[in-house]
Design a protein around this motif. Structure first.
Motif, PDB file in Angstrom:
ATOM      1  N   ALA A  58       0.833  -1.204   0.000  1.00  0.00           N
ATOM      2  CA  ALA A  58       0.000   0.000   0.000  1.00  0.00           C
ATOM      3  C   ALA A  58       0.867   1.253   0.000  1.00  0.00           C
ATOM      4  CB  ALA A  58      -0.929  -0.005   1.210  1.00  0.00           C
ATOM      5  N   ARG A  59       1.935   1.244   0.766  1.00  0.00           N
ATOM      6  CA  ARG A  59       2.851   2.385   0.795  1.00  0.00           C
ATOM      7  C   ARG A  59       3.512   2.572  -0.571  1.00  0.00           C
ATOM      8  NH1 ARG A  59       5.850   4.088   5.472  1.00  0.00           N
ATOM      9  NH2 ARG A  59       5.121   2.136   6.348  1.00  0.00           N
ATOM     10  N   ALA A  60       3.892   1.480  -1.207  1.00  0.00           N
ATOM     11  CA  ALA A  60       4.547   1.550  -2.513  1.00  0.00           C
ATOM     12  C   ALA A  60       3.608   2.094  -3.579  1.00  0.00           C
ATOM     13  CB  ALA A  60       5.044   0.168  -2.915  1.00  0.00           C
ATOM     14  N   LEU A  61       2.310   1.786  -3.450  1.00  0.00           N
ATOM     15  CA  LEU A  61       1.327   2.207  -4.445  1.00  0.00           C
ATOM     16  C   LEU A  61       0.597   3.485  -4.049  1.00  0.00           C
ATOM     17  CD1 LEU A  61      -0.237  -1.271  -5.276  1.00  0.00           C
ATOM     18  CD2 LEU A  61       1.583  -0.054  -6.494  1.00  0.00           C
ATOM     19  N   ASP A  62       0.894   4.000  -2.866  1.00  0.00           N
ATOM     20  CA  ASP A  62       0.269   5.227  -2.372  1.00  0.00           C
ATOM     21  C   ASP A  62      -1.253   5.099  -2.305  1.00  0.00           C
ATOM     22  OD1 ASP A  62       0.388   7.762  -1.307  1.00  0.00           O
ATOM     23  OD2 ASP A  62       0.305   8.769  -3.254  1.00  0.00           O
ATOM     24  N   VAL A  63      -1.714   4.011  -1.699  1.00  0.00           N
ATOM     25  CA  VAL A  63      -3.143   3.770  -1.492  1.00  0.00           C
ATOM     26  C   VAL A  63      -3.353   3.317  -0.053  1.00  0.00           C
ATOM     27  CG1 VAL A  63      -3.639   3.142  -3.901  1.00  0.00           C
ATOM     28  CG2 VAL A  63      -3.008   1.368  -2.288  1.00  0.00           C
ATOM     29  N   PRO A  64      -4.580   3.426   0.464  1.00  0.00           N
ATOM     30  CA  PRO A  64      -4.851   2.891   1.804  1.00  0.00           C
ATOM     31  C   PRO A  64      -4.644   1.378   1.841  1.00  0.00           C
ATOM     32  CG  PRO A  64      -6.644   4.326   1.085  1.00  0.00           C
ATOM     33  CD  PRO A  64      -5.740   4.119  -0.097  1.00  0.00           C
ATOM     34  N   GLU A  65      -4.200   0.891   2.977  1.00  0.00           N
ATOM     35  CA  GLU A  65      -3.918  -0.540   3.112  1.00  0.00           C
ATOM     36  C   GLU A  65      -5.146  -1.394   2.821  1.00  0.00           C
ATOM     37  OE1 GLU A  65      -2.292  -3.783   6.382  1.00  0.00           O
ATOM     38  OE2 GLU A  65      -2.033  -1.645   6.779  1.00  0.00           O
ATOM     39  N   ASN A  66      -6.321  -0.936   3.226  1.00  0.00           N
ATOM     40  CA  ASN A  66      -7.528  -1.731   2.989  1.00  0.00           C
ATOM     41  C   ASN A  66      -7.845  -1.889   1.506  1.00  0.00           C
ATOM     42  OD1 ASN A  66      -8.157  -2.603   5.530  1.00  0.00           O
ATOM     43  ND2 ASN A  66      -9.370  -0.802   6.035  1.00  0.00           N
ATOM     44  N   ARG A  67      -7.395  -0.954   0.685  1.00  0.00           N
ATOM     45  CA  ARG A  67      -7.611  -1.096  -0.754  1.00  0.00           C
ATOM     46  C   ARG A  67      -6.786  -2.273  -1.292  1.00  0.00           C
ATOM     47  NH1 ARG A  67      -6.876   3.592  -5.294  1.00  0.00           N
ATOM     48  NH2 ARG A  67      -7.532   2.339  -7.047  1.00  0.00           N
ATOM     49  N   VAL A  68      -5.565  -2.408  -0.818  1.00  0.00           N
ATOM     50  CA  VAL A  68      -4.730  -3.545  -1.207  1.00  0.00           C
ATOM     51  C   VAL A  68      -5.324  -4.828  -0.649  1.00  0.00           C
ATOM     52  CG1 VAL A  68      -2.460  -4.612  -0.903  1.00  0.00           C
ATOM     53  CG2 VAL A  68      -2.622  -2.172  -1.408  1.00  0.00           C
ATOM     54  N   ARG A  69      -5.760  -4.785   0.596  1.00  0.00           N
ATOM     55  CA  ARG A  69      -6.332  -5.978   1.228  1.00  0.00           C
ATOM     56  C   ARG A  69      -7.593  -6.448   0.501  1.00  0.00           C
ATOM     57  NH1 ARG A  69      -5.108  -7.676   6.260  1.00  0.00           N
ATOM     58  NH2 ARG A  69      -3.226  -6.810   7.142  1.00  0.00           N
ATOM     59  N   ARG A  70      -8.453  -5.502   0.075  1.00  0.00           N
ATOM     60  CA  ARG A  70      -9.646  -5.878  -0.672  1.00  0.00           C
ATOM     61  C   ARG A  70      -9.272  -6.545  -1.997  1.00  0.00           C
ATOM     62  NH1 ARG A  70     -11.189  -1.006  -0.335  1.00  0.00           N
ATOM     63  NH2 ARG A  70     -12.184  -0.471   1.571  1.00  0.00           N
ATOM     64  N   ALA A  71      -8.304  -5.954  -2.692  1.00  0.00           N
ATOM     65  CA  ALA A  71      -7.886  -6.502  -3.988  1.00  0.00           C
ATOM     66  C   ALA A  71      -7.256  -7.881  -3.831  1.00  0.00           C
ATOM     67  CB  ALA A  71      -6.906  -5.548  -4.664  1.00  0.00           C
ATOM     68  N   ALA A  72      -6.583  -8.113  -2.708  1.00  0.00           N
ATOM     69  CA  ALA A  72      -5.920  -9.396  -2.466  1.00  0.00           C
ATOM     70  C   ALA A  72      -6.814 -10.383  -1.724  1.00  0.00           C
ATOM     71  CB  ALA A  72      -4.639  -9.171  -1.666  1.00  0.00           C
ATOM     72  N   ASP A  73      -8.044  -9.978  -1.434  1.00  0.00           N
ATOM     73  CA  ASP A  73      -9.003 -10.820  -0.705  1.00  0.00           C
ATOM     74  C   ASP A  73      -8.461 -11.217   0.668  1.00  0.00           C
ATOM     75  OD1 ASP A  73     -11.510 -11.964  -0.501  1.00  0.00           O
ATOM     76  OD2 ASP A  73     -10.837 -13.906  -1.264  1.00  0.00           O
ATOM     77  N   LEU A  74      -7.887 -10.221   1.369  1.00  0.00           N
ATOM     78  CA  LEU A  74      -7.396 -10.412   2.733  1.00  0.00           C
ATOM     79  C   LEU A  74      -8.358  -9.739   3.706  1.00  0.00           C
ATOM     80  CD1 LEU A  74      -3.618  -9.552   2.160  1.00  0.00           C
ATOM     81  CD2 LEU A  74      -4.592 -11.812   2.567  1.00  0.00           C
TER      82      LEU A  74
END
Length: 99
Positions: A58-74
Protein backbone atom coordinates in the motif's frame (compact mmCIF):
# COMPACT_ATOMS: atom_id res chain seq x y z
CA UNK A 1 -10.56 -13.26 -9.01
CA UNK A 2 -8.65 -11.58 -6.17
CA UNK A 3 -5.31 -12.26 -7.86
CA UNK A 4 -6.49 -10.42 -10.98
CA UNK A 5 -7.80 -7.52 -8.87
CA UNK A 6 -4.44 -7.19 -7.14
CA UNK A 7 -2.60 -7.40 -10.43
CA UNK A 8 -4.86 -4.71 -11.93
CA UNK A 9 -4.35 -2.47 -8.89
CA UNK A 10 -0.56 -2.74 -9.05
CA UNK A 11 -0.42 -2.15 -12.79
CA UNK A 12 -2.87 0.77 -12.70
CA UNK A 13 -1.25 2.55 -9.75
CA UNK A 14 2.27 2.25 -11.14
CA UNK A 15 0.98 3.73 -14.38
CA UNK A 16 -1.09 6.49 -12.68
CA UNK A 17 1.83 7.56 -10.51
CA UNK A 18 4.38 7.19 -13.32
CA UNK A 19 6.33 5.13 -10.82
CA UNK A 20 8.79 2.44 -11.79
CA UNK A 21 8.92 -0.84 -9.88
CA UNK A 22 12.30 0.31 -8.53
CA UNK A 23 10.77 3.50 -7.12
CA UNK A 24 7.83 1.60 -5.65
CA UNK A 25 10.19 -0.91 -4.08
CA UNK A 26 12.17 1.91 -2.48
CA UNK A 27 8.95 3.36 -1.04
CA UNK A 28 8.12 -0.04 0.44
CA UNK A 29 11.48 0.19 2.24
CA UNK A 30 12.79 -2.53 -0.09
CA UNK A 31 10.51 -5.13 1.55
CA UNK A 32 8.96 -5.88 -1.84
CA UNK A 33 11.72 -6.32 -4.45
CA UNK A 34 11.39 -4.54 -7.82
CA UNK A 35 11.34 -7.90 -9.60
CA UNK A 36 8.28 -8.93 -7.61
CA UNK A 37 6.47 -5.70 -8.46
CA UNK A 38 7.32 -6.18 -12.14
CA UNK A 39 5.91 -9.71 -11.98
CA UNK A 40 2.79 -8.49 -10.17
CA UNK A 41 2.13 -5.85 -12.84
CA UNK A 42 2.60 -8.20 -15.79
CA UNK A 43 -0.46 -9.38 -17.67
CA UNK A 44 -1.24 -13.05 -17.91
CA UNK A 45 0.12 -14.04 -14.49
CA UNK A 46 -1.28 -14.29 -11.01
CA UNK A 47 -0.23 -12.37 -7.91
CA UNK A 48 -0.60 -13.21 -4.24
CA UNK A 49 0.60 -11.44 -1.10
CA UNK A 50 0.48 -12.21 2.59
CA UNK A 51 -1.12 -10.05 5.26
CA UNK A 52 2.30 -8.88 6.40
CA UNK A 53 3.10 -7.41 2.98
CA UNK A 54 -0.19 -5.54 2.47
CA UNK A 55 0.94 -2.41 4.33
CA UNK A 56 4.24 -2.23 2.47
CA UNK A 57 2.54 -2.69 -0.89
CA UNK A 58 0.00 0.00 0.00
CA UNK A 59 2.85 2.38 0.79
CA UNK A 60 4.55 1.55 -2.51
CA UNK A 61 1.33 2.21 -4.44
CA UNK A 62 0.27 5.23 -2.37
CA UNK A 63 -3.14 3.77 -1.49
CA UNK A 64 -4.85 2.89 1.80
CA UNK A 65 -3.92 -0.54 3.11
CA UNK A 66 -7.53 -1.73 2.99
CA UNK A 67 -7.61 -1.10 -0.75
CA UNK A 68 -4.73 -3.54 -1.21
CA UNK A 69 -6.33 -5.98 1.23
CA UNK A 70 -9.65 -5.88 -0.67
CA UNK A 71 -7.89 -6.50 -3.99
CA UNK A 72 -5.92 -9.40 -2.47
CA UNK A 73 -9.00 -10.82 -0.71
CA UNK A 74 -7.40 -10.41 2.73
CA UNK A 75 -9.22 -9.45 5.96
CA UNK A 76 -9.60 -5.69 6.40
CA UNK A 77 -7.98 -3.77 9.25
CA UNK A 78 -9.40 -0.95 11.35
CA UNK A 79 -8.84 2.40 9.64
CA UNK A 80 -9.67 5.67 11.38
CA UNK A 81 -9.74 7.49 8.04
CA UNK A 82 -12.86 5.62 6.89
CA UNK A 83 -15.09 7.89 8.96
CA UNK A 84 -13.68 11.11 7.49
CA UNK A 85 -16.10 12.90 5.22
CA UNK A 86 -14.73 14.86 2.33
CA UNK A 87 -16.22 17.38 0.00
CA UNK A 88 -15.20 18.62 -3.41
CA UNK A 89 -12.11 20.78 -3.25
CA UNK A 90 -12.85 22.56 -6.52
CA UNK A 91 -14.88 25.73 -6.81
CA UNK A 92 -16.65 26.68 -10.02
CA UNK A 93 -15.97 30.23 -11.18
CA UNK A 94 -18.32 31.90 -13.62
CA UNK A 95 -17.51 34.76 -15.94
CA UNK A 96 -19.87 37.11 -14.07
CA UNK A 97 -17.94 36.41 -10.84
CA UNK A 98 -14.74 37.78 -12.39
CA UNK A 99 -15.95 41.30 -13.12
Amino acid sequence: MAAKDLQDLVRRRLWELSRSPDDASRLSRWVIPPETLRRMARTGGTSFITEGLAGFLARALDVPENRVRRAADLPLVADDRESITTRPHLRLVRDDDLG
